[in-house]
Design an enzyme around this catalytic site. Sequence first.
Site, PDB file in Angstrom:
ATOM      1  N   ASN A  88    -103.281 -23.454 -21.007  1.00 31.75           N
ATOM      2  CA  ASN A  88    -103.740 -24.104 -19.775  1.00 31.75           C
ATOM      3  C   ASN A  88    -105.255 -24.249 -19.911  1.00 31.75           C
ATOM      4  O   ASN A  88    -105.987 -23.284 -19.734  1.00 31.75           O
ATOM      5  CB  ASN A  88    -103.368 -23.232 -18.565  1.00 31.75           C
ATOM      6  CG  ASN A  88    -103.972 -23.747 -17.264  1.00 31.75           C
ATOM      7  OD1 ASN A  88    -104.486 -24.856 -17.212  1.00 31.75           O
ATOM      8  ND2 ASN A  88    -103.903 -22.924 -16.223  1.00 31.75           N
ATOM      9  N   LYS A 119    -107.291 -25.763 -18.067  1.00 30.87           N
ATOM     10  CA  LYS A 119    -108.016 -25.858 -16.788  1.00 30.87           C
ATOM     11  C   LYS A 119    -109.045 -26.986 -16.872  1.00 30.87           C
ATOM     12  O   LYS A 119    -108.800 -27.977 -17.579  1.00 30.87           O
ATOM     13  CB  LYS A 119    -108.651 -24.512 -16.430  1.00 30.87           C
ATOM     14  CG  LYS A 119    -107.614 -23.382 -16.506  1.00 30.87           C
ATOM     15  CD  LYS A 119    -108.054 -22.107 -15.892  1.00 30.87           C
ATOM     16  CE  LYS A 119    -106.944 -21.070 -16.072  1.00 30.87           C
ATOM     17  NZ  LYS A 119    -107.214 -19.817 -15.418  1.00 30.87           N
ATOM     18  N   HIS A 150     -99.946 -23.303  -9.872  1.00 28.97           N
ATOM     19  CA  HIS A 150    -100.881 -22.327 -10.446  1.00 28.97           C
ATOM     20  C   HIS A 150    -101.640 -21.648  -9.299  1.00 28.97           C
ATOM     21  O   HIS A 150    -101.966 -22.286  -8.298  1.00 28.97           O
ATOM     22  CB  HIS A 150    -101.852 -23.026 -11.397  1.00 28.97           C
ATOM     23  CG  HIS A 150    -102.672 -22.047 -12.173  1.00 28.97           C
ATOM     24  ND1 HIS A 150    -103.782 -21.444 -11.639  1.00 28.97           N
ATOM     25  CD2 HIS A 150    -102.509 -21.521 -13.411  1.00 28.97           C
ATOM     26  CE1 HIS A 150    -104.270 -20.594 -12.528  1.00 28.97           C
ATOM     27  NE2 HIS A 150    -103.519 -20.621 -13.612  1.00 28.97           N
ATOM     28  N   GLU A 174    -104.627 -20.909  -8.919  1.00 28.08           N
ATOM     29  CA  GLU A 174    -105.891 -21.558  -8.538  1.00 28.08           C
ATOM     30  C   GLU A 174    -105.631 -22.718  -7.590  1.00 28.08           C
ATOM     31  O   GLU A 174    -106.420 -22.972  -6.676  1.00 28.08           O
ATOM     32  CB  GLU A 174    -106.647 -22.008  -9.807  1.00 28.08           C
ATOM     33  CG  GLU A 174    -107.299 -20.808 -10.502  1.00 28.08           C
ATOM     34  CD  GLU A 174    -107.467 -20.938 -12.000  1.00 28.08           C
ATOM     35  OE1 GLU A 174    -107.396 -22.060 -12.533  1.00 28.08           O
ATOM     36  OE2 GLU A 174    -107.668 -19.895 -12.649  1.00 28.08           O
ATOM     37  N   GLU A 223     -97.681 -14.867 -13.201  1.00 27.86           N
ATOM     38  CA  GLU A 223     -99.115 -14.679 -13.405  1.00 27.86           C
ATOM     39  C   GLU A 223     -99.693 -13.868 -12.253  1.00 27.86           C
ATOM     40  O   GLU A 223    -100.000 -14.424 -11.195  1.00 27.86           O
ATOM     41  CB  GLU A 223     -99.823 -16.039 -13.462  1.00 27.86           C
ATOM     42  CG  GLU A 223     -99.378 -16.909 -14.611  1.00 27.86           C
ATOM     43  CD  GLU A 223    -100.464 -17.913 -15.010  1.00 27.86           C
ATOM     44  OE1 GLU A 223    -100.848 -17.893 -16.178  1.00 27.86           O
ATOM     45  OE2 GLU A 223    -100.931 -18.676 -14.156  1.00 27.86           O
ATOM     46  N   GLY A 279    -107.995 -14.563 -15.821  1.00 25.57           N
ATOM     47  CA  GLY A 279    -109.406 -14.755 -16.137  1.00 25.57           C
ATOM     48  C   GLY A 279    -110.266 -13.523 -15.892  1.00 25.57           C
ATOM     49  O   GLY A 279    -111.484 -13.602 -15.864  1.00 25.57           O
ATOM     50  N   SER A 317    -104.907 -13.164 -18.778  1.00 27.08           N
ATOM     51  CA  SER A 317    -105.680 -12.477 -19.816  1.00 27.08           C
ATOM     52  C   SER A 317    -104.866 -12.113 -21.056  1.00 27.08           C
ATOM     53  O   SER A 317    -105.064 -11.056 -21.643  1.00 27.08           O
ATOM     54  CB  SER A 317    -106.362 -11.233 -19.229  1.00 27.08           C
ATOM     55  OG  SER A 317    -107.244 -11.618 -18.180  1.00 27.08           O
TER      56      SER A 317
HETATM   57  P1  PGA Z   1    -106.310 -16.527 -18.460  1.00 30.85           P
HETATM   58  O1  PGA Z   1    -105.627 -17.630 -17.520  1.00 30.85           O
HETATM   59  O2  PGA Z   1    -105.463 -16.443 -19.708  1.00 30.85           O
HETATM   60  O3  PGA Z   1    -107.680 -17.038 -18.716  1.00 30.85           O
HETATM   61  O4  PGA Z   1    -106.292 -15.252 -17.690  1.00 30.85           O
HETATM   62  C1  PGA Z   1    -104.239 -17.736 -17.416  1.00 30.85           C
HETATM   63  C2  PGA Z   1    -103.873 -18.852 -16.466  1.00 30.85           C
HETATM   64  O5  PGA Z   1    -104.602 -19.062 -15.488  1.00 30.85           O
HETATM   65  O6  PGA Z   1    -102.849 -19.541 -16.649  1.00 30.85           O
END
Ligand code: PGA
Length: 250
Positions: free
Chosen positions: A9, A11, A95, A97, A167, A173, A212
Site C-alpha cells: 500500500n 499510500k 483502510h 486512514e 490492521e 506506521g 508495521s
Molecule cells: P505500515 O502500513 O506497514 O506502514 O504500518 C500498513 C498499512 O497502512 O496498510
Amino acid sequence: MRRKLVAGNWKMHGSLEQNKALLDALVSGVTQSEMSECAVCVPFPYLCQAQMELVGSPIKWGAQDVHPLHQGAYTGEVSAKMLLDFGCQYVIVGHSERRTLYGESNELVAEKFAAAHASGLIPILCVGETLEQRENGVTEQIISKQLDAVLSLVGEHSLDNAVIAYEPVWAIGTGKTASPEQAQHVHLFIRQRLAERDAQLANKMRILYGGSVKAANAVELFGMPDIDGGLIGGASLIAEDFLAICRAAK
Ligand code: PGA
C-alpha cells in the site's frame, strides 16, 4: 490451501521517477511462486504507469480506494470501472486512514466493497481496532461490526472473491507490530465469525495482517496458521524490503 498474498500500500507516496526505479527492481527481483502472490496498490495517477511496467510480470496491481457508483457528478472520485480500464485486480477498501481521516463509516465501506466486487475487482477489506478500543476490550466487537456491515449489504456469497486485512490501527506506521500471537488470535476470530455463516468460505478466505510488517518480522507472522500474507505500507516503498517480505510468504 490458501495462496498467500503480499500487497503493498504505497499510500500518497511516489513520483514517476521513484516508481520506475521501484517497479523495475520489483520486476527483476520477484520470483514467481505457486505458493504466493504479490501486488502493489498505487496512487490513482500512477495506475497507468503500474500497468505499463507490470503487465506480463507476476506482480499484480491495484488502487487504494474506489467510489461506490459507476459514474456521475462526484468531483474527485474514481469508479471501479475506471480502475478496470487500467488493469487493476485489487482495490483496498476501508483502510483505517480513510475511516479516521475521511470519516468513512462501516456502511460506506460496505458500499465500496459491493461496487468493487460487483465489477470484478478483488476488494481488500481492512478491519481493525484502535489502541483505545483494544484497551477497553472491545476489539472483537469492533471487528464484528466492520465485517457485519459488509455481510449484511452483500451477503456472505460475495466474500468468495475478496480478501480481508486485519490492521490494528495502533500498529500502522508506528513500528509497533502486533505479536504473531495477538494477530493470530484476531485472525482466528475473523475466520470463526465467517464460519458461522459459511464454513467453506471461511476456510478459503485470505486474511492478511497489516501494521508495521517488516522483513524481520514477516516470517514469524506469516507462519501463523490463520495469517495468509500481509498488507504492507512503509516497507513496500523499498524494493529490497518488499521483496524480502514477499519471499517470507513462500
Ligand atoms: P505500515 O502500513 O506497514 O506502514 O504500518 C500498513 C498499512 O497502512 O496498510
